[in-house]
Design an enzyme around this catalytic site. Sequence first.
Site, mmCIF file in Angstrom:
data_model
loop_
_atom_site.group_PDB
_atom_site.id
_atom_site.type_symbol
_atom_site.label_atom_id
_atom_site.label_comp_id
_atom_site.label_asym_id
_atom_site.label_seq_id
_atom_site.Cartn_x
_atom_site.Cartn_y
_atom_site.Cartn_z
ATOM 1 N N ASP A 1 0.717 10.299 3.780
ATOM 2 C CA ASP A 1 1.559 11.316 4.756
ATOM 3 C C ASP A 1 0.514 11.868 5.356
ATOM 4 O OD1 ASP A 1 3.511 12.222 5.991
ATOM 5 O OD2 ASP A 1 4.398 13.392 4.531
ATOM 6 N N GLU B 1 0.834 -1.335 -0.029
ATOM 7 C CA GLU B 1 -0.008 -0.066 -0.060
ATOM 8 C C GLU B 1 0.895 1.120 0.100
ATOM 9 O OE1 GLU B 1 -2.469 -0.056 3.404
ATOM 10 O OE2 GLU B 1 -3.500 -1.968 3.087
ATOM 11 N N CYS C 1 5.871 44.518 -10.748
ATOM 12 C CA CYS C 1 5.329 45.843 -11.059
ATOM 13 C C CYS C 1 6.398 47.235 -10.630
ATOM 14 C CB CYS C 1 4.005 45.970 -10.205
ATOM 15 S SG CYS C 1 3.970 46.314 -8.504
ATOM 16 N N CYS D 1 8.970 45.354 -5.911
ATOM 17 C CA CYS D 1 8.376 44.288 -6.619
ATOM 18 C C CYS D 1 8.897 43.981 -7.736
ATOM 19 C CB CYS D 1 6.822 44.444 -6.536
ATOM 20 S SG CYS D 1 5.983 43.060 -7.468
ATOM 21 N N CYS E 1 4.106 43.073 -1.670
ATOM 22 C CA CYS E 1 3.681 44.100 -2.721
ATOM 23 C C CYS E 1 2.224 44.521 -2.620
ATOM 24 C CB CYS E 1 3.813 43.565 -4.224
ATOM 25 S SG CYS E 1 3.203 44.878 -5.501
ATOM 26 N N LYS F 1 2.218 4.619 1.530
ATOM 27 C CA LYS F 1 2.180 5.207 2.818
ATOM 28 C C LYS F 1 1.739 6.440 2.884
ATOM 29 C CE LYS F 1 5.128 4.935 7.077
ATOM 30 N NZ LYS F 1 4.702 6.332 7.661
ATOM 31 N N CYS G 1 -1.129 44.864 -9.303
ATOM 32 C CA CYS G 1 0.335 44.129 -9.626
ATOM 33 C C CYS G 1 -0.055 43.012 -10.433
ATOM 34 C CB CYS G 1 1.028 43.918 -8.409
ATOM 35 S SG CYS G 1 2.357 42.897 -8.663
ATOM 36 N N TYR H 1 -7.575 1.535 6.060
ATOM 37 C CA TYR H 1 -6.821 0.309 5.678
ATOM 38 C C TYR H 1 -6.947 -0.728 6.888
ATOM 39 C CZ TYR H 1 -3.610 3.699 7.984
ATOM 40 O OH TYR H 1 -3.020 4.577 8.799
ATOM 41 N N LYS I 1 10.664 3.467 3.361
ATOM 42 C CA LYS I 1 10.505 5.048 3.268
ATOM 43 C C LYS I 1 11.350 5.404 2.055
ATOM 44 C CE LYS I 1 9.941 7.403 6.854
ATOM 45 N NZ LYS I 1 8.906 8.175 7.591
HETATM 46 S S1 IVH Z 1 -0.800 0.459 8.740
HETATM 47 C C1 IVH Z 1 -0.414 -1.710 12.672
HETATM 48 N N1 IVH Z 1 -1.172 1.466 6.360
HETATM 49 O O1 IVH Z 1 2.007 5.253 9.341
HETATM 50 C C2 IVH Z 1 -0.500 -0.861 11.364
HETATM 51 N N2 IVH Z 1 -0.272 2.835 8.131
HETATM 52 O O2 IVH Z 1 4.488 5.036 10.654
HETATM 53 C C3 IVH Z 1 -0.138 0.484 11.553
HETATM 54 N N3 IVH Z 1 0.200 5.129 7.389
HETATM 55 O O3 IVH Z 1 0.740 5.454 12.261
HETATM 56 C C4 IVH Z 1 -0.588 1.106 10.230
HETATM 57 N N4 IVH Z 1 -0.344 4.917 5.199
HETATM 58 O O4 IVH Z 1 -0.420 6.935 10.363
HETATM 59 C C5 IVH Z 1 -0.671 1.605 7.634
HETATM 60 N N5 IVH Z 1 -1.345 2.366 4.078
HETATM 61 C C6 IVH Z 1 -1.004 2.484 5.546
HETATM 62 C C7 IVH Z 1 -0.373 3.914 6.003
HETATM 63 C C8 IVH Z 1 -0.330 3.743 7.295
HETATM 64 C C9 IVH Z 1 0.165 5.708 6.158
HETATM 65 C C10 IVH Z 1 0.802 5.714 8.825
HETATM 66 C C11 IVH Z 1 -0.048 5.592 10.030
HETATM 67 C C12 IVH Z 1 0.702 4.824 10.861
HETATM 68 C C13 IVH Z 1 2.024 5.227 10.529
HETATM 69 C C14 IVH Z 1 3.257 4.483 10.869
#
Ligand code: IVH
Length: 670
Positions: A119, A115, A416, A413, A431, A117, A436, A232, A320
Amino acid sequence: MPAAKDAEKKMEALREKIRHHEHLYYVLDDPEISDADFDKLMQQLKNLESEHPSLVTPDSPTQRVGGKPREGFVKVAHSSPMLSLDNTYNEEELRDWERRVHELTGRSDVDYVCELKLDGMSLALTYEGGKLQSGVTRGDGSVGEDVTLNVRTVRSIPLSIPKERLKKAGIPADFEVRGELLMPTASFKKINEERERQGLPTFANPRNFTAGTVRQLDPNITAERRMDYFPYILLQNGRTYFERHSKTLAALDAVGFKVNPNHKLVHSMDEVWSFIQTWEEKRDSLPYEIDGIVIKVDRTGLQDELGFTGKAPRWAIAYKYAARGGITKLENIRWQTGRTGKLTPVAELVPILIGGTTVRNATLHNMDEIRRLGVKIGDWVRVERGGDVIPKVVEVDKDHPRGEKDVEDPVKCSVCGSKVVRTEGEVDYRCVNADCPAKLVGTILHFASRGVMNIDGMGEALVTQLTERGLVKNVADIYKLSKTDLLSLERMGDKSAQNVLDEIQNSKKLPLERVIYGLGIRMVGERTAQFLAEHFGSMEALERASVEELQAVDEVGPRIAESIVEFFSIPANRRLVERLGEAGLAFKGKKKERGTMLAGKTFVLTGMLAKYTRDEAKKMIEDAGGKVTGSVSKKTDYVVAGADAGSKLDKAKELGVAVIDEKEMETLVK
Ligand code: IVH
């Protein structure tokens, strides 16, 4: 059929219809009807509900924003700990993790789900009988904060799911969902720009913005900030429900949650690795930011066998992405005027390839940042690039010979040529010339937006064309547009052109406060514009007002007053205002004499009043000349306490502030 029964049926049918269209729009991003038709349905429902208030249900689509500002958040314990993830940064660490999974489970044929990750921040939702009961932040993992009222405003979160639909997907009626709440990059930019225009502090990145927004005390504000939610995890009584994670995602999708579509069930680490590489290249194309990939063991049985270490599961791991960056020479710094008039120092670099993109410019944010980094022209610097965000200079590379030329404050600026100003106590130069060209698109979009002059159809695409062709050089030019002008633009038919003209015509009926707000004077938001219109009663009087006179207006302090005087001191701005008057916009308003009975008195409202909403009570006090603030201090004159008054009442007692009830408040204002 009795009238009430009939109305009830109609209302439920409308609600179902609206939920269906909300799902199409907010979850699938594939609407079937126009925004206007959707608004009509919503209006019909609102009308029926106001005729039959006893038939309003909490899961009605009209009730997403129902709450009044709260005083704080209640702490709630999670059904099971909300865990975090261990991180890996290269292929070797990932292969090590796989080896451990094989060893501990005694199997070598493990399936994984990859999946994105996301942010944002994690959030737990509980549903009872298919209805959303609560939304709780992760907090420290064991105890979070109840942010239900804010969570309800997120349109991709269903407020209720029909029991049959849950049953069909195999989900119990009482369940918990965990997922990521985030702010799409586009909303983030838009709101930050608006905040900048109003002189409010901006947020550094979408994640901080999400965290700040979900803990907003006023759900009305959360609702405007357009967040998104991707689930998720599905739990029942704190335990994973389905036998496979991939099944969980499919079931959540089937009942209407916005499951992130960019996930994949794979059967080997080679496939995981290729998923990771694919998304490293494609991450810029996403409408939100990601900082890596999460890999999860698909079978729940194996997840249970693997268990946890400390705060993270052994059955999942994060990969990461490295911050994409490089080191290059900073050749010069230019001050660039943005859409809101703010000047940003931009580093001009010896071109460098970062993550497949040639980077020539990077932001240095502001003078404070330049000082913090100690950058000089000629230095070698480290530049990094996030998802969709502009590359930034993050540090000076001290291993190279240092540059010698100091960075100077901007004077004019660059677009202008007007002199730039910096209000005392502020970091940024700006500005303030309303004409402008650098600010043009931003100024016009603000002017035409829904809460200002409400010119529907005047969006980014149209405004960009109008300004590029020189048809609109300032907001007054909008009122000079002809049908021929509009028809000369791309994708503009006769009907759309007429609609835009009608909208422009209609905007002339809007009251003075909207026009004042539309001028885009720094630090003059909607509320200040309202107070200014009520106090001065006309544009002419406002234009002539001195700093001292302006400070007599509610909530206008020296900084706002100076910003207003500054604005009207520029000849181009005065000409612009004159032309808006000639176009027929409202320049006269109702001067509202606020009572003087409660002048200088400060009130705090707490608890539930019986006869009035908080807004109504506030208005009564303000009309009588009093002021309502949010927190109790020694300066508070009265605390008006209703039912279930909480900490503010305690604070009032502690400080010896007079506490009155609703009746006594009525007497005071009369
Ligand atoms: S699973 C036990 N899935 O990453 C499993 N987390 O670094 C826990 N996060 O606190 C989370 N995308 O806020 C999971 N596809 C994803 C995610 C995800 C972002 C975040 C989540 C978690 C943090 C951990």
